[in-house]
Write a protein that holds these residues in place. Structure first.
Motif, PDB file in Angstrom:
ATOM      1  N   THR A   2     -20.326  28.156  62.154  1.00  0.00           N
ATOM      2  CA  THR A   2     -18.898  27.915  61.976  1.00  0.00           C
ATOM      3  C   THR A   2     -18.387  27.101  63.151  1.00  0.00           C
ATOM      4  O   THR A   2     -18.900  27.181  64.262  1.00  0.00           O
ATOM      5  CB  THR A   2     -18.095  29.226  61.893  1.00  0.00           C
ATOM      6  OG1 THR A   2     -18.293  29.965  63.088  1.00  0.00           O
ATOM      7  CG2 THR A   2     -18.519  30.055  60.702  1.00  0.00           C
ATOM      8  N   ILE A  21     -17.395  25.493  57.808  1.00  0.00           N
ATOM      9  CA  ILE A  21     -18.505  26.420  57.642  1.00  0.00           C
ATOM     10  C   ILE A  21     -19.700  25.640  57.114  1.00  0.00           C
ATOM     11  O   ILE A  21     -19.581  24.929  56.127  1.00  0.00           O
ATOM     12  CB  ILE A  21     -18.151  27.539  56.650  1.00  0.00           C
ATOM     13  CG1 ILE A  21     -16.970  28.348  57.152  1.00  0.00           C
ATOM     14  CG2 ILE A  21     -19.346  28.446  56.413  1.00  0.00           C
ATOM     15  CD1 ILE A  21     -16.466  29.367  56.157  1.00  0.00           C
ATOM     16  N   GLU A  22     -20.816  25.768  57.778  1.00  0.00           N
ATOM     17  CA  GLU A  22     -22.057  25.144  57.315  1.00  0.00           C
ATOM     18  C   GLU A  22     -23.023  26.254  56.950  1.00  0.00           C
ATOM     19  O   GLU A  22     -23.249  27.177  57.722  1.00  0.00           O
ATOM     20  CB  GLU A  22     -22.668  24.273  58.410  1.00  0.00           C
ATOM     21  CG  GLU A  22     -21.850  23.042  58.715  1.00  0.00           C
ATOM     22  CD  GLU A  22     -22.527  22.147  59.741  1.00  0.00           C
ATOM     23  OE1 GLU A  22     -23.735  21.879  59.593  1.00  0.00           O
ATOM     24  OE2 GLU A  22     -21.841  21.739  60.683  1.00  0.00           O
ATOM     25  N   ILE A  23     -23.585  26.174  55.736  1.00  0.00           N
ATOM     26  CA  ILE A  23     -24.532  27.174  55.250  1.00  0.00           C
ATOM     27  C   ILE A  23     -25.857  26.479  54.957  1.00  0.00           C
ATOM     28  O   ILE A  23     -25.896  25.527  54.191  1.00  0.00           O
ATOM     29  CB  ILE A  23     -23.994  27.860  53.977  1.00  0.00           C
ATOM     30  CG1 ILE A  23     -22.655  28.521  54.282  1.00  0.00           C
ATOM     31  CG2 ILE A  23     -25.005  28.853  53.447  1.00  0.00           C
ATOM     32  CD1 ILE A  23     -21.948  29.058  53.070  1.00  0.00           C
ATOM     33  N   LEU A  25     -29.459  26.779  53.303  1.00  0.00           N
ATOM     34  CA  LEU A  25     -30.243  27.545  52.332  1.00  0.00           C
ATOM     35  C   LEU A  25     -31.702  27.137  52.419  1.00  0.00           C
ATOM     36  O   LEU A  25     -32.016  25.985  52.658  1.00  0.00           O
ATOM     37  CB  LEU A  25     -29.736  27.280  50.912  1.00  0.00           C
ATOM     38  CG  LEU A  25     -28.281  27.631  50.628  1.00  0.00           C
ATOM     39  CD1 LEU A  25     -27.911  27.211  49.213  1.00  0.00           C
ATOM     40  CD2 LEU A  25     -28.031  29.099  50.834  1.00  0.00           C
TER      41      LEU A  25
END
Length: 50
Positions: A2, A21-23, A25
């Motif tokens: 974040t 926000i970076e997610i 996967l």
């Protein structure tokens, strides 16, 4: 991760800070097998409904 980024409010407005926000996967080692099993299960359910 974040963080905050500076953006302009509308066109030519004052600068404001917004949340970012970076997610990230990633695939598990068994992802392809799990997806194939789920697809086969869905195909069986669709055949039963026909």
């Amino acid at each position: 991760m974040t963080s905050t980024i500076d953006m302009r409010e509308e066109s030519g407005g004052r600068p404001v800070q917004k949340a970012k926000i970076e997610i990230l996967l990633g695939k598990s080692e068994t992802f392809d097998e799990l997806m194939a099993a789920a697809a086969a299960e869905d195909a069986l359910e669709n055949e039963e409904q026909s």
